[in-house]
Design a protein around this motif. Sequence first.
Motif, mmCIF file in Angstrom:
data_model
loop_
_atom_site.group_PDB
_atom_site.id
_atom_site.type_symbol
_atom_site.label_atom_id
_atom_site.label_comp_id
_atom_site.label_asym_id
_atom_site.label_seq_id
_atom_site.Cartn_x
_atom_site.Cartn_y
_atom_site.Cartn_z
ATOM 1 N N ILE A 45 0.836 -1.200 0.000
ATOM 2 C CA ILE A 45 0.000 0.000 0.000
ATOM 3 C C ILE A 45 0.872 1.252 0.000
ATOM 4 O O ILE A 45 0.640 2.181 -0.761
ATOM 5 C CB ILE A 45 -0.929 0.015 1.236
ATOM 6 N N SER A 46 1.900 1.248 0.850
ATOM 7 C CA SER A 46 2.654 2.492 0.943
ATOM 8 C C SER A 46 3.499 2.744 -0.306
ATOM 9 O O SER A 46 3.719 3.883 -0.669
ATOM 10 C CB SER A 46 3.494 2.559 2.214
ATOM 11 N N LEU A 74 0.977 4.385 -2.560
ATOM 12 C CA LEU A 74 0.574 5.732 -2.165
ATOM 13 C C LEU A 74 1.713 6.734 -2.235
ATOM 14 O O LEU A 74 1.523 7.886 -2.606
ATOM 15 C CB LEU A 74 0.007 5.727 -0.744
ATOM 16 N N THR A 75 2.905 6.303 -1.831
ATOM 17 C CA THR A 75 3.997 7.273 -1.728
ATOM 18 C C THR A 75 4.880 7.295 -2.968
ATOM 19 O O THR A 75 5.701 8.166 -3.119
ATOM 20 C CB THR A 75 4.900 6.973 -0.517
ATOM 21 N N LYS A 76 4.711 6.318 -3.845
ATOM 22 C CA LYS A 76 5.521 6.217 -5.062
ATOM 23 C C LYS A 76 7.007 6.179 -4.721
ATOM 24 O O LYS A 76 7.838 6.683 -5.458
ATOM 25 C CB LYS A 76 5.254 7.406 -6.012
ATOM 26 N N MET A 77 7.325 5.615 -3.570
ATOM 27 C CA MET A 77 8.722 5.548 -3.213
ATOM 28 C C MET A 77 9.181 4.117 -3.088
ATOM 29 O O MET A 77 8.392 3.215 -2.881
ATOM 30 C CB MET A 77 8.982 6.318 -1.933
ATOM 31 N N PHE A 136 0.997 -0.677 14.005
ATOM 32 C CA PHE A 136 -0.036 -0.068 13.177
ATOM 33 C C PHE A 136 0.157 1.441 13.119
ATOM 34 O O PHE A 136 0.114 2.047 12.055
ATOM 35 C CB PHE A 136 -1.424 -0.411 13.711
ATOM 36 N N SER A 137 0.433 2.049 14.275
ATOM 37 C CA SER A 137 0.567 3.505 14.231
ATOM 38 C C SER A 137 1.862 3.902 13.519
ATOM 39 O O SER A 137 1.925 4.937 12.868
ATOM 40 C CB SER A 137 0.477 4.123 15.623
ATOM 41 N N TYR A 138 2.877 3.036 13.602
ATOM 42 C CA TYR A 138 4.119 3.295 12.861
ATOM 43 C C TYR A 138 3.854 3.263 11.355
ATOM 44 O O TYR A 138 4.306 4.123 10.607
ATOM 45 C CB TYR A 138 5.145 2.230 13.253
ATOM 46 N N ALA A 139 3.081 2.277 10.946
ATOM 47 C CA ALA A 139 2.744 2.138 9.530
ATOM 48 C C ALA A 139 1.943 3.345 9.048
ATOM 49 O O ALA A 139 2.207 3.916 7.989
ATOM 50 C CB ALA A 139 1.955 0.849 9.304
ATOM 51 N N PHE A 140 0.983 3.753 9.870
ATOM 52 C CA PHE A 140 0.130 4.887 9.526
ATOM 53 C C PHE A 140 0.988 6.146 9.412
ATOM 54 O O PHE A 140 0.874 6.921 8.466
ATOM 55 C CB PHE A 140 -0.925 5.041 10.614
#
Length: 311
Positions: free
Chosen positions: A146-147, A150-153, A217-221
Motif C-alpha cells: 500500500i505504501s 501511495l507514496t511512489k517511493m 499499526f501507528s508506525y505504519a500509519f
Amino acid sequence: MTERDLISVVVPCYNEEEALPAFYRETERALKKTEGTDYEFVFVDDGSRDATGALLRELSQKDSHVRYVIFSRNFGKEAAMYAGLREARGNYCVIMDADLQHPPALLKPMYRAVSREGFDCCGGLRKDRRGDGLLRSFFSRSFYKISRYLTKMDMSDGHGDFRMMNRTMVDAILEMKEYNRYMKGLFSFVGFNTKWIEYEGVERAAGCTKWNFKSLFSYAFEGILSFSTAPLKLAGIMGGLLFFAGMLFLAWNLVESIWVPSAFTRLDLVLFAVLFLSSLQMVFLYILGAYVSKDYLENKKRPIYIVKEKI
Ligand code: UDP
Ligand code: MG
C-alpha cells in the motif's frame, strides 16, 4: 599511508540488557576483522527501564571505542537513530539493532561496497521473515504494498534500517529535520545508489520485541502520512462518486416519469438533493485538503535537492 576509515555503529537500545553483551562481543569481533578501518559504537539508550544504561556506562569505561547517549524517556526508535547519527563521527555509519537480528558478518561486505565498489549505501535485505509471526509478516507485506502505491517511493518488505552509508548520505539524512521521522521513507527520499546484500532472518538473540500490534499499526500509519498526502484525495473521489450517483438517480427518475407521471415524488427530490449537496461538500473538502497538503509538505522544510558531488 592513507588515513584509516572510521566506521560508526549506531545502535538504538530499548530495554536491551539481555541482548547487549552478546551484541557488543560479536559486533566488535566482526569490526576487528574489517581491515583498514577503525570503529566506534554509538549506543542510544531510548529511555530503558532496565540496566541498559548502566551496562553502557560500564562498556564505555572499559572500551574507548564505546560512546553512548541516554534519553530522558522513551522517544522511539526513530528518535534514537537520529540521535545516534548526529553523534556519529565516522566517515561511514551503520545502523544496527541490538538484538543480533542484523548479522555483524555483513559489516565487512557492506564496508567493501561503500568504500571500494562505488556505492553510497549498502543495506541488508532480509530474505524471509523467520523470527516474526505469520500474521505480522502478512500485515507487513500488505503495508509495504500500500505504501509503495501511495507514496511512489522505493520501500519494500525486507528493506530495513540496517545499512551502512557514507558521510554524504548521512549528512543528507540529518539535513531533514522533520519532527515526524520515518527512516525508511527518508532513505528513499534522499536517493543515492544502494547495494543490497541478502541475509537470512534470525530470531532475536535475547529479550523480546519492543513492538506490539498497536505500535506497529501507528508506525505504519505514520509512514504513510509522512510521505503521502494521498488519503486527503479520498474526499475528491467520494465527491465524484456521490455526484455521479445523484445524476444517475435524477436521470432514472425523469425517464420513469415519462411513463408514470407521478413517479417523481417529493421524497425523490429530497434524495437527489442529499446526494448532490453531499457531493458538493466532498469536493470542497478535497479542495481544502489540497491546500492543507501543500502547507504540510512546505512545513517539513525538506531540502529541495540533494547534491552528491560538485566541483
Ligand atoms: N528500539 C528503540 N526504541 C523503541 C523500540 C525499539 O530504540 O522504542 C530498538 C530496540 O532496542 C532494537 C531495535 O530498536 O535495538 C529494534 O527493535 P525490536 O528488535 O524490538 O524490533 P523488531 O526486530 O521486532 O522489529
Ligand atoms: Mg529485533
